[in-house]
Structure formats: C-alpha cells, structure tokens
Design an enzyme around this catalytic site. Sequence first.
Site, short mmCIF file in Angstrom:
data_model
loop_
_atom_site.label_atom_id
_atom_site.label_comp_id
_atom_site.label_asym_id
_atom_site.label_seq_id
_atom_site.Cartn_x
_atom_site.Cartn_y
_atom_site.Cartn_z
CD GLU A 96 56.84 43.35 15.91
OE1 GLU A 96 57.09 44.39 15.27
OE2 GLU A 96 56.64 42.24 15.36
CE LYS A 151 54.32 41.09 12.81
NZ LYS A 151 55.72 41.52 13.06
CB CYS A 153 54.86 45.38 13.18
SG CYS A 153 56.11 46.36 12.28
CB SER A 164 58.83 49.75 11.64
OG SER A 164 58.94 50.15 10.30
N GLY A 197 91.59 52.76 11.14
CA GLY A 197 92.70 53.17 10.29
C GLY A 197 92.29 54.43 9.54
CB SER A 225 89.34 56.20 6.96
OG SER A 225 90.24 57.03 6.25
#
Lengths: 546, 546
Positions: B41, B112, B148, B182, B295, B302
């Site tokens: 699509e 569609k 879809c 999708s 950081g 992190s």
Amino acid sequence: MKIALAQLNYHIGNFEANTHKIIEHLGKAKEKGADLVVFAELAVCGYPPRDFLEFEEFISLCEQAALKIAEHCTDIACIIGLPVKNEQLAGKDLFNAAYFIENGQVRSIVRKALLPNYDVFDEYRYFEPATSFECIHFKGKKIALTICEDLWNINNNPLYVSNPMDELILQQPDLMINIAASPFSYCHDDERIVVLAENARKYKLPLLYVNQIGAQTEIIFDGGSMVFDAKGQMLDELPYFKEAIGLYEFKDQHIQHLQPLEHQPVPDIEQIHDALILGIKDYFEKSGFKKAVLGLSGGIDSAIVCALACRALGAENVMAVLMPSKYSTDHSVQDALDLVKNMGCQHEIIPIKEAADAFDQMMAPAFHDLPFNLTEENIQARCRGIVVMAMSNKFGYILLNTSNKSECAVGYGTLYGDMCGAIGVIGDVYKTQVYQLAHYINKDAEVIPENSIVKPPSAELRPGQKDSDSLPDYDILDQILFQYIELKKSSSAIIAQGFDEALVRRIIKMVNTAEFKRYQTPPILRVSPKAFGMGRRMPIVGKYLS
Amino acid sequence: MKIALAQLNYHIGNFEANTHKIIEHLGKAKEKGADLVVFAELAVCGYPPRDFLEFEEFISLCEQAALKIAEHCTDIACIIGLPVKNEQLAGKDLFNAAYFIENGQVRSIVRKALLPNYDVFDEYRYFEPATSFECIHFKGKKIALTICEDLWNINNNPLYVSNPMDELILQQPDLMINIAASPFSYCHDDERIVVLAENARKYKLPLLYVNQIGAQTEIIFDGGSMVFDAKGQMLDELPYFKEAIGLYEFKDQHIQHLQPLEHQPVPDIEQIHDALILGIKDYFEKSGFKKAVLGLSGGIDSAIVCALACRALGAENVMAVLMPSKYSTDHSVQDALDLVKNMGCQHEIIPIKEAADAFDQMMAPAFHDLPFNLTEENIQARCRGIVVMAMSNKFGYILLNTSNKSECAVGYGTLYGDMCGAIGVIGDVYKTQVYQLAHYINKDAEVIPENSIVKPPSAELRPGQKDSDSLPDYDILDQILFQYIELKKSSSAIIAQGFDEALVRRIIKMVNTAEFKRYQTPPILRVSPKAFGMGRRMPIVGKYLS
C-alpha cells in the site's frame, strides 16, 4: 415562536461548569419569553473533546448532563449538542448529535452527516455519519436542524457526496437551525456569512445559526451567531469573542421585527488581536492558572506578547524577565524596561552570562578548541529557557512562548530555548503581521516602544547579530511562506509568481527540515486558516523538498 | 501463475529511492520467473505521507514515479500502491489506490473503501472511500485485490457499514491479494493472522498478503507478509523486521508446493527489542544522520537505550554523556562506565555542578530565601539537557530520549530536561517492560550492568531521592496505566478490579494533567497498541478526571 440563540463559552470535559452555564441560560431565555433556546454543537462536553470520546465513562457523563439539563426544560424547549451512542453494531460507536428537549423529555435526536476531517478536525475518528434525516416538530412548525458542517457542502468542489438539507427540504420545513463549533480564523467570518446566506437562498428558508465562543487550548471560537431571512439577507449578528444571547420571533414563516443589515467587516489585525487575548485568557482560566511569565528581550515579538498578556490577564499577573546576554545592547534592556513601564507589569532582570560561562567551561574538555558557533548561541538561548522555567516552577507562573510564525516556519529558534512555553501566543502570526499588531496596539498611545518596532530584529546571541544575516527580508519571506503553508502551492507555482527560484527552494527546504523542531513546540493559538500544530501534520523523516 | 510478494522498506516522499528499490525488485522477481510482483500500500510514496498528500505536486510526483515503474513492467506485471486523484468533483480529492500494471501500461486501478481513521491513522483526512469494486483480470484468472483495512471489517462490532470483499466475491474471483501498510505493535502480528485466515475461510479463496517493513519516525512496519490457502491455513510467512521477497505458484485454484505451517510466536519483548532497533536505525538513515548522543545516568532506562542504539547504529556511532550532579552517587558513575565498557561506545563525563551553581546564584535575587524544591531539581535536569544538546549541536550527534512510558504517562520527568531528544526510544515501553528488556538483552552475557537492574530507580536530583518517593511501585502503576491507556477503562472499572480507589484516581489525574508535557515531547517509537503521540490525542485545557 420565540427562539433564543445562546452563544456561550464551554470548557472541554468540564461537565459541572458547562451544565451550570446551560441551565443558567435556559433561565435567562425563559425570562425573555423564549419558547426554544438553541445551544451549540457538542455544548454539553465542549469542542473538540478529542480522544476523551473513546472513554465510555465520558459518553455516559454527557448523557447524564443532558438529562440534568432536560429537567430544567419544563416551560421551555431546547436544542443542545452532545455525542450519542450509535445503537447499530456496524459503524463507529458514536454520532455527533443534538437533542431536541421539550417538557423535560428528549423528543428527538438529530445526527450529523458531514464530518469534517481536515485541518484541525478529526470527526470521522469518532463519529459515524448520519444517513437518515427528520425535521423536528415544535409548536406546529417543522424545523430542519443541522449540525455545523452539514450546511457547508455548498461549493464548486464539494467535499462530500451528499447534502443533508437536500433530504430535509423534501419534508417542507418552515425554518432552518444550524448549531456549530466553527473556529476562528481571520478569514472565516466572511466565509461563514457567504455559506449561510447561500443556504438560506438555496432552500428559501430563514436560518438561525449559533456558534460557540472561547478558546480550547489552540482553537479559538469567535461566536458571531447569525440570523438570515429566506432571501439570504442577514438580519442579526451576535458579537464576536463574547458570550451573548439573542432572541428572535418566528411567525408567518418570517423572522419578525428585523431589517436586513450589512456585516461590518473588522480589520484582520483587530480580529487577531481580540482572538489572541481570548486565547490567552481562556488558556489560563480553563487551566486554573492566573499568572504568566515571559522572557522580554526588547524586541518586538516579546513586547507584543507581553502587551497582549497584560490585556488578557491584567498587568499585575504578568512577570517579564529580562535576560541580557553578554552580546545584548544597552538599548535592548532599555526598550524592554520602557514596555514594562508602559504596561505596568512586574519584571526581573537576570543576566545569563554566569550560566553561559559555566557551560563554556564545562564543555571545554569535550569541545577542545573548536570555534564559537551556533552551539554557543543555542547554549545562551537555553540558559534563558532555564531561567524563565525556574521562575515558572518557583512561583507557579505559566510561561508564554513568544516565537512568531515566520520563525516557526523556517526553524529560526532554539528548541528548549526560546521555543519553550506552555502556549505559543503569536506562533500563527507572521512577522509582518506582528508589526501590524504593534501599530494596532499603539493606535491610541505608545504601548510598544517605537524603538522595538523600528530596530532591525536580532536574537543578540553573538556580536552584532541580525535576523537578516540568516533569513531573507521578512517581507519576501512571509509572502513565500504564505503561498506554501496557507495556500499549499508547489515550489514551481511560487517561482512562477516571480520569486527568486533559489530563494523559494531554500525557504521550502527550511520549512520541511524544521518539522522535528515544530513537533516539540507548544500548542499555538490558531488565528489563520493554516496554523502549525494539530491542523498541519507532516512527516518528520519524510524526504520531500528537504 | 507465479506471484512474488515484495516486502520492502520505503521512505516517505523519497521518490528516487522508492522508485529505484521497486524497479530493482521488479528485476529480482523477473529473475525468479514471477509473472506478477506485488508491492505494498502507498509503496510509491511511503506510508503515512500525511499532509504531503495535500500538495498537488506531491501527487504528480507519485504518478510520475508509477509511470517510470510501469516502463519496467514489460515481461512482468505488478501491483503497486499510490494515491490517485478522484476524477469526480464531489468527495475528497484523492483515493488510496493501487495500479495493476501489465505490458508497461496501467490496466486497472483499485481503490480502497475502508479508510482507517483511528489511533495513528488519518486516512479519511485525505481519501474518498471507494464505492465500486472490480476484479483484476490477469492470465485468465480473476484477482480480488483489496487494500489493507478493506479486509479488516470482520468482527463482532465492525467499524464500517460495508465490506468490499462481499461485493468482489460476487464476481467469482480465483484468489485474493491484499496490499498493506500495517504497523507493528507487540500484539498486532497475531491479530493479523486471525483476520487474514478468517477472510480466506469466509471467501474460500487463497490469500496473498504483503506488508511493508521499516520505520517512519514513530511508526514501525514489521513485515510478516503471508500466504493462506482457501481453508485459512497459513502456507508461508515472510520474516519480520527485514526486507524479503517470496515467490508463490498459483495453479488449479491452489497455491502449489506448500504445506500448512504454524506461526511461531515470538515473545513480546523480543519483538519490541527488534522493533526498537529498526526504529532507531531507520530514524537515522532516513534523516541522513549517523551518530547518536544520549545522557547515561547509570540507571536502567538510559542503559537500555544506549545498548539498543549501539546495536542499531554501531557502538562507534554512539556517544554516552555522563552528567553527575552533586547528588549523584559514585556507583551511578561506575554503573554507567560499566555499560560503556560492555558496549564499547564513546563517552564523556561532564559534571553539571558548575552550571547548576551558576543558576542558583543567578536566581537568588529573584528567589530570595525560598527553600530548595522541585525548581532546583528541574534546573539540574535542564542543565543536563543543555549539555547533551550542546554535544548534539557541536558534533552533529542526534539526541536520543530515554524516558519510559510509565514516566511519560504520569509526567515524571522535566520538560526541556530529561524530556529532550529527537526520538523517544522507550517512550512506549512501561518500566516493568524495561526490566524485561534488560533481561532479554542480557540473555547471553551481561550487557546491562546487574547493578543498573537491581538498584531502586532514582533521578538523583536531591539527596537520597528515589522514584518511589513520588510514585507508586511500578508493578502496580503499570497495571493501572495499562488499563487506562491501552484499554481505555474508566476509573470505576479499574477500581472494580481491586486496585485502591484513591491510587487509581490519583494516577489517572496525573496522566491527564501531564498532557501539556507530552504535547512537547519527541516522537516516540510505537510498539504498543496505544502509544503516546499521534495515536492518542487529548485536549490540554480539558477538565476531565483532572
């Protein structure tokens, strides 16, 4: 039959306040002798409720509020907008609807068919379009009630394949009522009049139209509810940016006692001025805040925002923070102080040199001997961000963002620096319009210091810096931006208008590569037909004209 | 008839790259002896192109790209998705469509009908739904091609009032093809299999399904293209998170040479891990960047982001910045250094005390003797923001945001501080899932230091601070958040499950009052069915459960 139009300021999800206000206006309309009072689209919950609509509890609260309102409809009928459940299994779970309430009972439900799903609107995200239509019967008359967009499919390139009024007219109604939540832009008032007049003419029926007023974060409703006769002539127009109630007598197929009147156009800049003040005011009131803080540079943008904030909140509730850098000129501080004096707001002077120097020291081992560049400019802008946010955190002030639309467009601003703030006051106002606003604000007396208006714009983050070092003249820039953003013209079409090709391509590229910055900016008060934010949704990693 | 499914990674608006890739895969499919190759699509322009679709020039470029692709369809036919103009005046100006191209010509256009307009989808913003349906005729066979969502209206509470396959089946097609965009969520692969199998069974036809892969800012496509027989049994499944091409022979009304196979479910955490790596990789590649900065606190969030970034970009392209405050413990720095050693990425240590002290001094005259509070904590978090952004600006690194979904939900984070970044890597991963991710990453060897996993989470912005001072245990918090955010349960329904009433109300209020913060956070890689960002749109000044 006497019909009242109640043009009110709702608050999204604040059922207690909305219900109270609606019941209060039922009372006022009763006192005036109205038989029917008409409230706006989704009045019960405010517009746009957005994904609150996906919570069943929210929908139940809408229903409960409507039933409470119905209890007060004993000697008066009312029309009121709210979301209602779709009882069919297939299709979306809700309708954007209106109750017609009479004698304390919901007599009929009208559902919206044309669901705006463009710019700031997402109605098909939640609502199923109506496919059947029926007039309301009241006091021997048939009322063709439609909801906002349902009357807007009148043009040469219609957005929808059907037209609800084409169905309703077959039932030979006596008059039309349209309830709306139609947001302000500086050209939308004229468009509304054209569309409504055309409907009245096309269907040969009088038309009563009620809009909301008030700001809901970025979206500002301007009111301007109207009444038309069956020839499409305007008979009355409620005020803009104010709550109001109008009473009209419908008899012998006509609205009585009114002569056609001319819409008195208000200059765009005056409308923008009034809209921004309402936008600031409602952002604070509806969030439960009173006091604002902003960085005041001595330049025109922050001066305008400061003046608007003082008008919206009262000068005593505005704190202007002057944050000179080591590159700031004395006159900047003086220009800022002049404004503070003119407005009578509070101020602090907090120079940023100390923090900026600390960062220079801290970064030195990592930066080695790399030369001063945009990095150090951004550090200073971000130090200012920390200072105003610290004022906000310590004292509960809400930070106003002062970036204009031209800067937002080309990404001329520092993320987490001057792009901080809870609400962008002039982020939908081009720089050239900012100057117009300054002149409008100064129309009776100097409020914005003349020097802030006439000096060349500068961020003062390096010696002798001027906006014009990095950007084309705002006159040209704004014209190209308007073609690209508001009018969605292609680069070739803009070039064909005579603008320099390289300049057009450079500007469009700047706009497209700044999407990542705009994604993280505060919501912006919308005054144009195409504002940055929820109404303009662009890919970030897209590669198109970038 | 031999049909190839091309599961490819497109780039929004990058017509040159997409066209080149499509033509290259036409060649590959030809080499394999395919008669027809099926692309996804909106393959020509990438998905979702968002408001680029409102530019006529963009639509023309789609058409031009498709015609260029058609030139290469001489010995092979293809099906390819692109936006096409609506030639009717009434309705939206575009269709979400597919070209069937044979012998260098566009032989038919399929449009569609069911336009997703929920969560991250906005298709009705741009497209008119199709109302007429016709099979493609190719080599004596009739192909029912759908796009879809057109196959997704199969459930007990269907979202749409019509079903395109119910029309197409009347034309007695020989097989079904569905082209999709999708997006991944950790539960969507299973849902897809159920829906596709049900379609095959319902219409008693083999079904070939092709999806995209690749990330487009926050949305990640995971591929997993599939083939089903007419009994709804899966015959083949292309890999997840990788480009792939599959070749299938359709003869005697059956897909040949394949036996039914079982979908091998992959644990959610492994899927999330792979999705996040693809998300980081594509964000950088498609934006034209190579190097990341973040950081690194010594905490788990992190650490995970650093590990994922090293896997996505190569450790040599990741710069970890350690920014201890005066409240940081030695072990935090050591934990961070252990991770740096395990990953082999670059690092800098830049303590923030100097800048934080400078702000304390600068603010003192305005703050008088008001006590240390959240303000000073935020100043420190924002100093860290300035440091990592300075590294970003000076060296061109792109900042990765390390906030997790639990923090984003309740607003436990500093705007313009730890909430900075270009892309939120784990902003859709609850804290409890972050721990699971750590164990998954450590499954073969210790990558995430054990100490980062076992120690109590802390922002280290005041002496002895712990997350648990301000927040409930993450175990409970995440359960309540999941009920409210993913499942959209009401507070009463959540309380009815046995959670403490006051706690539920407090948490929901925290979520709702943090909307203003989330509005300004970076885009977040979406891995759940309900991520913060474009898929969850809440009012800011709304007053509902807040």
